[in-house]
Design a protein around this motif. Structure first.
Motif, short mmCIF file in Angstrom:
data_model
loop_
_atom_site.label_atom_id
_atom_site.label_comp_id
_atom_site.label_asym_id
_atom_site.label_seq_id
_atom_site.Cartn_x
_atom_site.Cartn_y
_atom_site.Cartn_z
N GLU A 78 7.54 7.88 4.61
CA GLU A 78 7.63 6.43 4.78
C GLU A 78 9.09 5.98 4.77
OE1 GLU A 78 5.92 2.32 2.74
OE2 GLU A 78 5.92 4.17 1.59
N ARG A 79 9.86 6.50 3.84
CA ARG A 79 11.29 6.16 3.75
C ARG A 79 12.02 6.51 5.05
NH1 ARG A 79 13.82 10.18 0.29
NH2 ARG A 79 13.92 11.22 2.28
N ASP A 80 11.64 7.61 5.67
CA ASP A 80 12.30 8.07 6.89
C ASP A 80 11.75 7.38 8.14
OD1 ASP A 80 14.08 9.76 5.57
OD2 ASP A 80 12.68 11.45 5.63
N GLY A 81 10.77 6.50 7.98
CA GLY A 81 10.26 5.74 9.12
C GLY A 81 9.24 6.47 9.96
N ILE A 82 8.67 7.54 9.43
CA ILE A 82 7.70 8.34 10.19
C ILE A 82 6.27 7.88 9.91
CG2 ILE A 82 6.82 10.70 10.51
CD1 ILE A 82 9.69 11.66 9.78
N VAL A 83 6.01 7.48 8.68
CA VAL A 83 4.69 7.04 8.25
C VAL A 83 4.75 5.59 7.81
CG1 VAL A 83 2.98 7.35 6.39
CG2 VAL A 83 3.84 9.33 7.61
N ARG A 84 3.68 4.85 8.09
CA ARG A 84 3.55 3.47 7.63
C ARG A 84 2.48 3.42 6.56
NH1 ARG A 84 2.38 1.23 12.12
NH2 ARG A 84 4.54 0.76 12.63
N ARG A 85 2.81 2.79 5.45
CA ARG A 85 1.88 2.62 4.33
C ARG A 85 1.43 1.17 4.30
NH1 ARG A 85 2.16 0.91 -1.13
NH2 ARG A 85 0.96 2.24 -2.55
N THR A 86 0.12 0.98 4.22
CA THR A 86 -0.43 -0.38 4.13
C THR A 86 -1.28 -0.45 2.88
OG1 THR A 86 -0.53 -0.48 6.55
CG2 THR A 86 -1.74 -2.16 5.33
N ALA A 87 -0.89 -1.33 1.95
CA ALA A 87 -1.63 -1.52 0.71
C ALA A 87 -2.39 -2.84 0.80
CB ALA A 87 -0.67 -1.53 -0.47
N TYR A 88 -3.66 -2.79 0.47
CA TYR A 88 -4.51 -3.97 0.51
C TYR A 88 -4.74 -4.47 -0.92
CZ TYR A 88 -5.34 -2.51 5.28
OH TYR A 88 -5.17 -2.15 6.59
N PRO A 89 -4.60 -5.79 -1.13
CA PRO A 89 -4.78 -6.34 -2.48
C PRO A 89 -6.26 -6.46 -2.84
CG PRO A 89 -4.24 -8.09 -0.94
CD PRO A 89 -4.20 -6.80 -0.17
N GLU A 90 -6.85 -5.33 -3.16
CA GLU A 90 -8.27 -5.27 -3.50
C GLU A 90 -8.43 -4.55 -4.82
OE1 GLU A 90 -10.01 -3.01 -0.35
OE2 GLU A 90 -9.76 -4.59 1.14
N VAL A 91 -9.61 -4.65 -5.39
CA VAL A 91 -9.93 -3.88 -6.58
C VAL A 91 -11.17 -3.06 -6.23
CG1 VAL A 91 -10.65 -3.99 -8.98
CG2 VAL A 91 -9.01 -5.65 -8.09
N PRO A 92 -11.10 -1.75 -6.27
CA PRO A 92 -9.93 -0.93 -6.54
C PRO A 92 -8.94 -0.98 -5.36
CG PRO A 92 -11.76 0.48 -5.90
CD PRO A 92 -12.29 -0.93 -5.98
N PRO A 93 -7.67 -0.66 -5.62
CA PRO A 93 -6.67 -0.75 -4.56
C PRO A 93 -6.99 0.20 -3.41
CG PRO A 93 -5.67 -0.20 -6.67
CD PRO A 93 -7.14 -0.24 -6.88
N ARG A 94 -6.71 -0.27 -2.21
CA ARG A 94 -6.91 0.55 -1.01
C ARG A 94 -5.56 0.69 -0.33
NH1 ARG A 94 -9.14 -1.02 4.60
NH2 ARG A 94 -9.06 -3.11 3.72
N VAL A 95 -5.16 1.92 -0.09
CA VAL A 95 -3.89 2.21 0.57
C VAL A 95 -4.18 3.11 1.76
CG1 VAL A 95 -1.59 3.21 0.32
CG2 VAL A 95 -2.63 2.01 -1.60
N GLU A 96 -3.69 2.72 2.93
CA GLU A 96 -3.91 3.50 4.15
C GLU A 96 -2.56 3.95 4.72
OE1 GLU A 96 -8.01 1.48 5.77
OE2 GLU A 96 -6.12 0.81 6.64
N TYR A 97 -2.61 5.09 5.37
CA TYR A 97 -1.41 5.66 5.98
C TYR A 97 -1.68 5.94 7.45
CZ TYR A 97 0.13 6.36 1.21
OH TYR A 97 0.50 6.15 -0.09
N CYS A 98 -0.68 5.68 8.26
CA CYS A 98 -0.73 6.01 9.68
C CYS A 98 0.70 6.32 10.12
CB CYS A 98 -1.32 4.87 10.51
SG CYS A 98 -0.33 3.38 10.50
N LEU A 99 0.82 6.89 11.29
CA LEU A 99 2.15 7.18 11.82
C LEU A 99 2.72 5.93 12.48
CD1 LEU A 99 1.58 10.66 13.45
CD2 LEU A 99 2.68 10.17 11.28
N THR A 100 4.02 5.77 12.36
CA THR A 100 4.69 4.73 13.12
C THR A 100 4.74 5.19 14.57
OG1 THR A 100 6.86 5.73 12.79
CG2 THR A 100 6.15 4.10 11.14
N GLU A 101 5.15 4.32 15.46
CA GLU A 101 5.28 4.70 16.86
C GLU A 101 6.27 5.86 16.99
OE1 GLU A 101 6.74 2.68 21.03
OE2 GLU A 101 5.83 1.38 19.50
N TRP A 102 7.35 5.77 16.22
CA TRP A 102 8.36 6.83 16.25
C TRP A 102 7.78 8.13 15.68
CZ3 TRP A 102 11.96 8.79 12.27
CH2 TRP A 102 12.98 9.57 12.83
N GLY A 103 6.99 8.03 14.63
CA GLY A 103 6.34 9.20 14.06
C GLY A 103 5.38 9.85 15.03
N GLN A 104 4.62 9.03 15.75
CA GLN A 104 3.67 9.54 16.74
C GLN A 104 4.40 10.25 17.88
OE1 GLN A 104 0.22 9.47 16.42
NE2 GLN A 104 0.24 10.77 18.22
#
Length: 124
Positions: A78-104
């Motif tokens: 994520e720091r290198d811009g390859i992966v995007r992390r999306t955290a949803y404000p839910e209980v329990p917390p939901r965090v999803e990962y996908c590649l950025t366009e550059w990562g893809q």
């Protein structure tokens, strides 16, 4: 700051500078630094193709990785811009990962590297 001499001027917009052996090696070393790590390539291959996976799904897909190591590798990607992390404000917390366009865009390069490895001559 404007440069006036042709030798030290910036390259025209949209053009990459010509690589020297030193600058090419340094650039490739930086790229490899972003991909080094026992689990990073495995993570990338699970996310290629526009897949969006939750942390727990990645954990199940890579059973030998520990939670700590998976989180660390994902943070670095994520720091290198390859992966995007999306955290949803839910209980329990939901965090999803996908590649950025550059990562893809890394997929064809890794595919070419894999094909290159397949061409390795058998040792005698």
């Amino acid at each position: 700051m404007a440069r006036t001499h042709k030798k030290v001027s910036n390259p025209p917009a949209g053009q990459r500078p010509a690589y020297t052996p030193v600058s090419a090696a340094e650039g490739l070393m930086e790229a490899l630094r972003m991909l080094e790590g026992r689990w990073k390539l495995m993570i990338l291959f699970h996310l290629f193709g526009g897949k969006v996976l939750r942390f727990s799904e990645l954990e199940r897909a890579i059973p030998a990785v520990t939670q700590k190591m998976l989180a660390q590798q994902l943070r670095q990607l994520e720091r290198d811009g390859i992966v995007r992390r999306t955290a949803y404000p839910e209980v329990p917390p939901r965090v999803e990962y996908c590649l950025t366009e550059w990562g893809q865009s890394l997929c064809p390069a890794l595919d070419a590297l894999l094909k290159w490895c397949e061409l390795r001559p058998a040792s005698d």
